[in-house]
Design a protein around this motif. Structure first.
Motif, PDB file in Angstrom:
ATOM      1  N   PRO A  50      -0.970  -1.754  11.296  1.00 39.83           N
ATOM      2  CA  PRO A  50      -2.420  -1.948  11.451  1.00 39.83           C
ATOM      3  C   PRO A  50      -2.789  -3.193  12.256  1.00 39.83           C
ATOM      4  O   PRO A  50      -3.949  -3.384  12.591  1.00 39.83           O
ATOM      5  CB  PRO A  50      -2.899  -2.091  10.007  1.00 39.83           C
ATOM      6  N   ILE A  51      -1.798  -4.053  12.568  1.00 37.86           N
ATOM      7  CA  ILE A  51      -2.073  -5.320  13.250  1.00 37.86           C
ATOM      8  C   ILE A  51      -1.520  -5.282  14.668  1.00 37.86           C
ATOM      9  O   ILE A  51      -0.324  -5.060  14.877  1.00 37.86           O
ATOM     10  CB  ILE A  51      -1.467  -6.501  12.479  1.00 37.86           C
ATOM     11  N   GLU A  52      -2.390  -5.476  15.642  1.00 34.41           N
ATOM     12  CA  GLU A  52      -1.961  -5.514  17.036  1.00 34.41           C
ATOM     13  C   GLU A  52      -1.325  -6.862  17.379  1.00 34.41           C
ATOM     14  O   GLU A  52      -0.228  -6.923  17.921  1.00 34.41           O
ATOM     15  CB  GLU A  52      -3.156  -5.255  17.968  1.00 34.41           C
ATOM     16  N   HIS A  53      -2.012  -7.948  17.087  1.00 39.20           N
ATOM     17  CA  HIS A  53      -1.446  -9.274  17.307  1.00 39.20           C
ATOM     18  C   HIS A  53      -2.240 -10.322  16.532  1.00 39.20           C
ATOM     19  O   HIS A  53      -3.351 -10.051  16.049  1.00 39.20           O
ATOM     20  CB  HIS A  53      -1.394  -9.635  18.799  1.00 39.20           C
ATOM     21  N   THR A  54      -1.668 -11.508  16.415  1.00 44.74           N
ATOM     22  CA  THR A  54      -2.316 -12.630  15.751  1.00 44.74           C
ATOM     23  C   THR A  54      -2.307 -13.844  16.673  1.00 44.74           C
ATOM     24  O   THR A  54      -1.462 -13.961  17.563  1.00 44.74           O
ATOM     25  CB  THR A  54      -1.605 -13.005  14.428  1.00 44.74           C
ATOM     26  N   LYS A  55      -3.264 -14.728  16.444  1.00 42.14           N
ATOM     27  CA  LYS A  55      -3.340 -15.966  17.220  1.00 42.14           C
ATOM     28  C   LYS A  55      -3.858 -17.077  16.316  1.00 42.14           C
ATOM     29  O   LYS A  55      -4.851 -16.894  15.616  1.00 42.14           O
ATOM     30  CB  LYS A  55      -4.277 -15.786  18.425  1.00 42.14           C
ATOM     31  N   SER A  56      -3.184 -18.210  16.335  1.00 43.12           N
ATOM     32  CA  SER A  56      -3.596 -19.322  15.486  1.00 43.12           C
ATOM     33  C   SER A  56      -3.933 -20.541  16.343  1.00 43.12           C
ATOM     34  O   SER A  56      -3.477 -20.665  17.479  1.00 43.12           O
ATOM     35  CB  SER A  56      -2.482 -19.681  14.494  1.00 43.12           C
ATOM     36  N   ARG A  91      -6.613 -15.701  13.870  1.00 45.36           N
ATOM     37  CA  ARG A  91      -7.316 -14.495  14.290  1.00 45.36           C
ATOM     38  C   ARG A  91      -6.347 -13.319  14.257  1.00 45.36           C
ATOM     39  O   ARG A  91      -5.262 -13.367  14.826  1.00 45.36           O
ATOM     40  CB  ARG A  91      -7.879 -14.660  15.702  1.00 45.36           C
ATOM     41  N   ILE A  92      -6.757 -12.257  13.570  1.00 44.84           N
ATOM     42  CA  ILE A  92      -5.945 -11.037  13.460  1.00 44.84           C
ATOM     43  C   ILE A  92      -6.691  -9.923  14.190  1.00 44.84           C
ATOM     44  O   ILE A  92      -7.841  -9.627  13.852  1.00 44.84           O
ATOM     45  CB  ILE A  92      -5.716 -10.657  11.995  1.00 44.84           C
ATOM     46  N   GLU A 153      -9.398 -20.625   8.025  1.00 42.65           N
ATOM     47  CA  GLU A 153     -10.366 -19.583   8.366  1.00 42.65           C
ATOM     48  C   GLU A 153      -9.621 -18.426   9.031  1.00 42.65           C
ATOM     49  O   GLU A 153      -8.916 -18.635  10.020  1.00 42.65           O
ATOM     50  CB  GLU A 153     -11.451 -20.100   9.308  1.00 42.65           C
ATOM     51  N   VAL A 154      -9.781 -17.233   8.501  1.00 42.78           N
ATOM     52  CA  VAL A 154      -9.149 -16.035   9.060  1.00 42.78           C
ATOM     53  C   VAL A 154     -10.240 -15.126   9.608  1.00 42.78           C
ATOM     54  O   VAL A 154     -11.188 -14.784   8.894  1.00 42.78           O
ATOM     55  CB  VAL A 154      -8.317 -15.296   7.991  1.00 42.78           C
TER      56      VAL A 154
END
Length: 250
Positions: A50-56, A91-92, A153-154
């Protein structure tokens, strides 16, 4: 001695800032590890990610200072910690709207995390058209001198929502927030188009999933597992044993 004091003072301050930012960095690391585990679990059980990518990202000290000044607070690390909740941001990005709420549920079931706040800008978009699900999450971090509770914060959004937000940010950055009215109107229209696209893709995703499930129910194949790119077959004797245990439980 007096000449040495400013350097000692600087080193002490630098160490305080480093440690202050370090715990937020560790909180992001902890969250990204949790997300990776959830991705892997979901992929193995449902053959779907369900997750394409994440960025922190971590806010810079300058950005934190400016935000604290805008809030009218005195400059101190304690005030920064108490008044700025998005120092650490994750960010998800997902493919579908339903994935956003699925990930939200997963995070709520992580018992070591404390959900401090939920802002649903998908069900209630901002006036400019912005959409995303925002969570403030308290993450426990164990340092050498004790336990720290760190706020992260997400933001969870679809690809279309993320694309729109990126474009909106670039436009506001270029115009220094004095954006012409016609661009604001077009941005709002673009947000509506992105919402329509998300809804259409959600319907397609649901219909394809239903077709896939119907086809799988009609097929009688030997059950196989795939763990870390290694395939395992389930012996029929083990399947029979599991069936007997299920009957005994009843």
């Amino acid at each position: 001695m007096n000449a040495q004091y400013p350097m000692d003072h600087f080193k002490t301050f630098k160490n305080k800032i480093t440690r202050f930012l370090m715990v937020y960095k560790f909180a992001l690391d902890e969250m990204e590890t949790k997300i990776e585990i959830l991705k892997e679990e979901f992929h193995l059980l449902h053959e779907y990610n369900p997750i394409e990518h994440t960025k922190s990202r971590l806010k810079s000290p300058e950005s934190m200072m400016n935000k604290l000044i805008r809030k009218g607070c005195d400059l101190s690390l304690e005030n920064i910690r108490n008044n700025i909740k998005d120092i650490a941001g994750l960010r998800i990005t997902c493919s579908f709207i339903s994935d956003i709420y699925r990930i939200n549920d997963m995070l709520h079931h992580q018992h070591d995390l404390k959900i401090l706040e939920v802002k649903d800008y998908i069900k209630n978009p901002k006036p400019n058209g912005y959409q995303s699900l925002h969570l403030l999450i308290e993450v426990p971090i164990y340092m050498s001198d004790g336990l720290e509770h760190v706020c992260v914060e997400v933001q969870i959004r679809t690809i279309a929502m993320d694309f729109w937000a990126s474009l909106e940010h670039k436009i506001f950055y270029k115009y220094n927030e004095a954006v012409p009215l016609h661009l604001l109107q077009e941005l709002k229209a673009a947000a509506n188009s992105a919402t329509a696209l998300d809804q259409q893709m959600e319907r397609l995703h649901r219909e394809i999933s239903e077709i896939k499930e119907a086809n799988a129910a009609e097929e009688e194949e030997q059950l196989k597992l795939m763990i870390s790119n290694q395939q395992f077959s389930i012996p029929s004797a083990l399947l029979s044993l599991m069936g007997e245990n299920k009957l005994n439980e009843k």
